[in-house]
Design a protein around this motif. Structure first.
Motif, short mmCIF file in Angstrom:
data_model
loop_
_atom_site.label_atom_id
_atom_site.label_comp_id
_atom_site.label_asym_id
_atom_site.label_seq_id
_atom_site.Cartn_x
_atom_site.Cartn_y
_atom_site.Cartn_z
N THR A 46 0.86 -1.19 0.00
CA THR A 46 0.00 0.00 0.00
C THR A 46 0.89 1.24 0.00
N SER A 47 0.73 2.06 -1.02
CA SER A 47 1.53 3.28 -1.13
C SER A 47 0.71 4.49 -0.69
N PHE A 48 1.36 5.34 0.06
CA PHE A 48 0.76 6.60 0.50
C PHE A 48 1.47 7.70 -0.29
N ASP A 49 0.78 8.23 -1.30
CA ASP A 49 1.44 9.12 -2.26
C ASP A 49 1.09 10.59 -2.09
N GLU A 50 -0.02 10.89 -1.40
CA GLU A 50 -0.42 12.30 -1.25
C GLU A 50 0.22 12.90 -0.01
N GLY B 6 -8.17 1.21 6.95
CA GLY B 6 -9.45 0.66 7.35
C GLY B 6 -10.20 1.52 8.35
N VAL B 7 -9.94 2.81 8.36
CA VAL B 7 -10.64 3.74 9.25
C VAL B 7 -11.41 4.73 8.40
N ASP B 8 -12.33 5.46 9.04
CA ASP B 8 -13.19 6.37 8.29
C ASP B 8 -12.68 7.80 8.30
N TYR B 9 -11.39 7.98 8.53
CA TYR B 9 -10.82 9.33 8.54
C TYR B 9 -9.41 9.28 7.95
N ARG B 10 -8.88 10.46 7.66
CA ARG B 10 -7.49 10.60 7.22
C ARG B 10 -6.80 11.64 8.10
N PHE B 11 -5.51 11.46 8.28
CA PHE B 11 -4.72 12.49 8.94
C PHE B 11 -4.52 13.66 7.99
N THR B 12 -4.45 14.86 8.56
CA THR B 12 -4.30 16.06 7.73
C THR B 12 -3.16 16.97 8.17
N ALA B 13 -2.75 16.87 9.43
CA ALA B 13 -1.74 17.80 9.94
C ALA B 13 -0.90 17.10 11.00
N LEU B 14 0.34 17.59 11.16
CA LEU B 14 1.31 16.90 12.01
C LEU B 14 2.18 17.88 12.76
N THR C 273 -3.51 8.08 1.25
CA THR C 273 -3.69 7.40 -0.02
C THR C 273 -4.35 8.36 -1.00
N ALA C 274 -4.04 8.17 -2.28
CA ALA C 274 -4.53 9.10 -3.29
C ALA C 274 -5.95 8.79 -3.73
N GLY C 275 -6.41 7.54 -3.57
CA GLY C 275 -7.74 7.16 -4.03
C GLY C 275 -8.84 7.68 -3.13
N SER C 276 -10.06 7.69 -3.66
CA SER C 276 -11.21 8.17 -2.89
C SER C 276 -11.95 7.04 -2.19
N VAL C 277 -11.68 5.79 -2.59
CA VAL C 277 -12.40 4.65 -2.01
C VAL C 277 -11.69 4.15 -0.77
N PHE C 278 -10.43 3.82 -0.89
CA PHE C 278 -9.67 3.28 0.24
C PHE C 278 -9.04 4.44 1.00
N LYS C 279 -9.36 4.53 2.30
CA LYS C 279 -8.81 5.59 3.13
C LYS C 279 -7.64 5.07 3.94
N GLY C 280 -6.52 5.75 3.88
CA GLY C 280 -5.37 5.37 4.66
C GLY C 280 -4.45 6.55 4.87
N SER C 281 -3.73 6.54 5.98
CA SER C 281 -2.77 7.59 6.31
C SER C 281 -1.52 6.95 6.88
N ALA C 282 -0.41 7.65 6.76
CA ALA C 282 0.84 7.15 7.32
C ALA C 282 1.77 8.32 7.61
N VAL C 283 2.62 8.13 8.61
CA VAL C 283 3.70 9.08 8.91
C VAL C 283 5.01 8.36 8.65
N CYS C 284 5.84 8.94 7.80
CA CYS C 284 7.17 8.40 7.52
C CYS C 284 8.22 9.42 7.97
N VAL C 285 9.37 8.90 8.38
CA VAL C 285 10.45 9.74 8.89
C VAL C 285 11.67 9.57 8.00
#
Length: 586
Positions: free
Chosen positions: A290-294, A414-422, A317-329
């Motif tokens: 799973t790639s997180f591109d946005e 698999g959650v109903d939200y995305r992260f937006t700020a850090l 994630t860039a898609g509108s169907v599958f919601k996912g977020s990630a923090v990379c360092v």
């Protein structure tokens, strides 16, 4: 700044589970700021440590708040666009979403007494200076009378388009859309008496519908002529629509601060502009990647070595169907290695990206004039035509930048939200220094997360709390409002040493009597804290390591309610049957 319709988190530098906004207010750990005037869009924040102020930019207003208490009487500047300009804006067809106003989009320190600010000016960007006085006690906060200049190349026309900016040595570096239609994005340098320089215009190899996220000066060596400006953005892929190619790519770019542009080619254009892809992905249990591109946000954590800050990046994630977020360092060493590596080149009958294997001109594209590797070159105008033309055609590096350990630090799928700020805060606890992540979501909440090493190959992620919100303080802003939140609310973890210890919150420790805010100066004899293991049996000997409820009513039953004070704690019941005594131990 923050994107629209999301929570923006800003920090100077709690009971577990979900806490609603009313519940948060009941704890007295949050102070929402209420405006007595008609405004909106509270997304621009600047912290002034010297004066203890928090500057807020909104629609047609600039506000100076007390950093320690946002509800203290503020200093307010009304900075509207003129009625004539608003009318002209509406005549162009704008204004359907209230855009024909002056939205403040940048506040930057200029010197000890003044700030520099820019706004959209009802689709005619404008900039001016703010006099903030020598100290907070002066109670000064006003526009410099009679001074107003064009904000073109400094601030976007459209209030819904992102722009980033940094004032460095009197020069303003900005990632911004330069035109009324929003079709000409650029990384611009203006002001300061130096040559105005920008990225190449209408060349998708340089910038392809970018969204600018963050910008900061980071020195590359002890030689100041090597200093570079690093900026982070996402852009549309040139290969979008081509099978498995992502439609959006995350980027890190850089330019030399002293770049003056070329002599014959790239006149008034960067001759040092380079960019590379940022990778953030995870392999699932089914083996699917799973790639997180946005790229959504970037937080640059300083270290003792100013050349090597730690880069925290937030992706979705860039898609509108599958919601996912990630923090990379990411490490600056890895970023520099990619910029020192091979260049990308489109070649072959399929016109695919390949490694450029031809001759690389001197000086190597991306190096700075007068720097470590170009001691005999005084200015970028002295670069050879070959070097400048190569850079113009090859701004992209071939290798991407991978995160530390090649995996995300935090993942949500698999959650109903995305992260937006850090935002990341460093906390000195009893046993170590920990980094706590505050993650804003698109449902208006902030999650407080800590990641701990479990063993050499795995990490343990702990969500300390999630709160609903509209220097020991967290400032959360969005289009709807501004709230000041305390980083610690230790009292809600309960009244037992075990509860405090099980919370595993580095901001809190048991002081012998209650769960209170931890400070490194606290006497070691009495404080109890175990962020890494959360072991109350080891930490709380001599204190109330567990809570016991005892009762005895023969022939009856009673419901015992026992709620965990922390998401890290679990509840266990032990039934002990003895004559005339019924004991439930938790």
């Amino acid at each position: 700044m923050c994107a629209s319709m999301r929570v923006c988190v800003y920090a100077c530098v709690c009971a577990g589970g979900f806490l609603s906004s009313p519940e948060l207010l009941d704890t007295r750990a949050a102070r929402p700021f209420s405006f007595s005037f008609n405004t909106s869009d509270y997304r621009i924040l600047l912290m002034d440590q010297d004066q203890g102020r928090l500057y807020l930019g909104s629609r047609e207003y600039l506000v100076a708040l007390d950093m320690h208490n946002v509800n203290k009487e503020p200093l307010i500047i009304h900075w509207p666009a003129s009625d004539k300009r608003k009318g002209e804006c509406r005549m162009t067809g704008k204004g359907g979403q209230g855009e024909c106003a002056n939205f403040v989009r940048m506040i930057e320190p200029w010197n000890r007494t003044h700030l520099y600010t820019c706004g959209t000016g009802a689709y005619q960007p404008i900039c001016t200076f703010i006099n903030r006085g020598w100290k907070a006690e002066d109670y000064v906060f006003r526009l410099v009378p009679g001074f107003l200049e064009s904000g073109k190349g400094k601030c976007s026309y459209d209030p819904f388009q992102e722009n980033i900016a940094a004032l460095i040595n009197g020069n303003l570096y900005a990632g911004v859309h330069v035109d009324f239609m929003g079709t000409d994005p650029a990384l611009f340098r203006t002001m300061g008496g130096r040559t105005a320089v920008r990225t190449e215009q209408y060349d998708s190899r340089w910038l392809n519908e970018p969204v600018f996220i963050q910008i900061q000066q980071i020195p590359d060596s002890a030689e100041r002529n090597d200093d570079k400006l690093y900026f982070f953005f996402r852009e549309k892929s040139l290969d979008a629509g081509g099978g498995s190619s992502p439609s959006v790519l995350a980027r890190v770019g850089r330019v030399c601060l002293d770049d003056e542009g070329g002599q014959k080619s790239l006149v008034n254009r960067w001759t040092s502009f380079l960019k590379a892809r940022l990778i953030c992905s995870v392999i699932g249990e089914d083996g699917v990647e799973t790639s997180f591109d946005e790229l959504r946000d970037v937080f640059i954590q300083p270290t003792q070595d100013e050349r090597n800050p730690v880069i925290y990046a937030l992706f979705t994630t860039a898609g509108s169907v599958f919601k996912g977020s990630a923090v990379c360092v990411y490490s600056m060493a890895d970023i520099r290695n990619v910029f020192n590596g091979p260049f990308s080149h489109k070649h072959g009958h399929n016109y695919q990206w390949t490694v450029y294997t031809g001759k690389i001109p001197y000086p190597r594209p991306g190096t700075c004039p007068g720097g470590t590797f170009t001691p005999g070159i005084r200015t970028s105008k002295d670069f050879s035509d070959e070097a400048v033309n190569f850079m113009r055609a090859h701004p992209l590096m071939y290798h991407p930048v991978y995160p530390i350990h090649r995996r995300p630090l935090v993942v949500r799928t698999g959650v109903d939200y995305r992260f937006t700020a850090l935002v990341v805060d460093q906390v000195d606890a009893v046993d170590a220094r920990y980094e706590v992540l505050f993650l804003g979501t698109d449902r208006g909440t902030v999650q407080k997360v800590i990641v701990l090493p479990k063993d050499p190959s795995t990490m343990e992620e702990l969500t300390l709390e999630e709160v609903e919100v509209f220097r020991q303080q967290l400032y959360v802003s969005s289009e709807a409002g501004l709230t000041q939140v305390s980083l610690h609310r230790c009292g809600v973890y309960g009244r037992a040493c075990s509860d405090c210890c099980l919370a595993r919150d580095p901001y809190c420790a048991w002081d012998g009597e209650r769960c209170t805010a931890f400070t490194p100066a606290t006497k070691r004899r009495s404080r109890r804290q175990d962020v890494k293991h959360g072991d109350p049996l080891r930490q709380c000997r001599g204190f109330n390591a567990k809570e016991t409820v005892q009762f005895g009513v023969e022939g009856s039953s009673t419901f015992l309610e026992c709620q965990s004070r922390s998401p890290q704690a679990t509840v266990k019941g032990i039934l002990d049957m003895r004559p005339f005594l019924h004991t439930e131990s938790f």
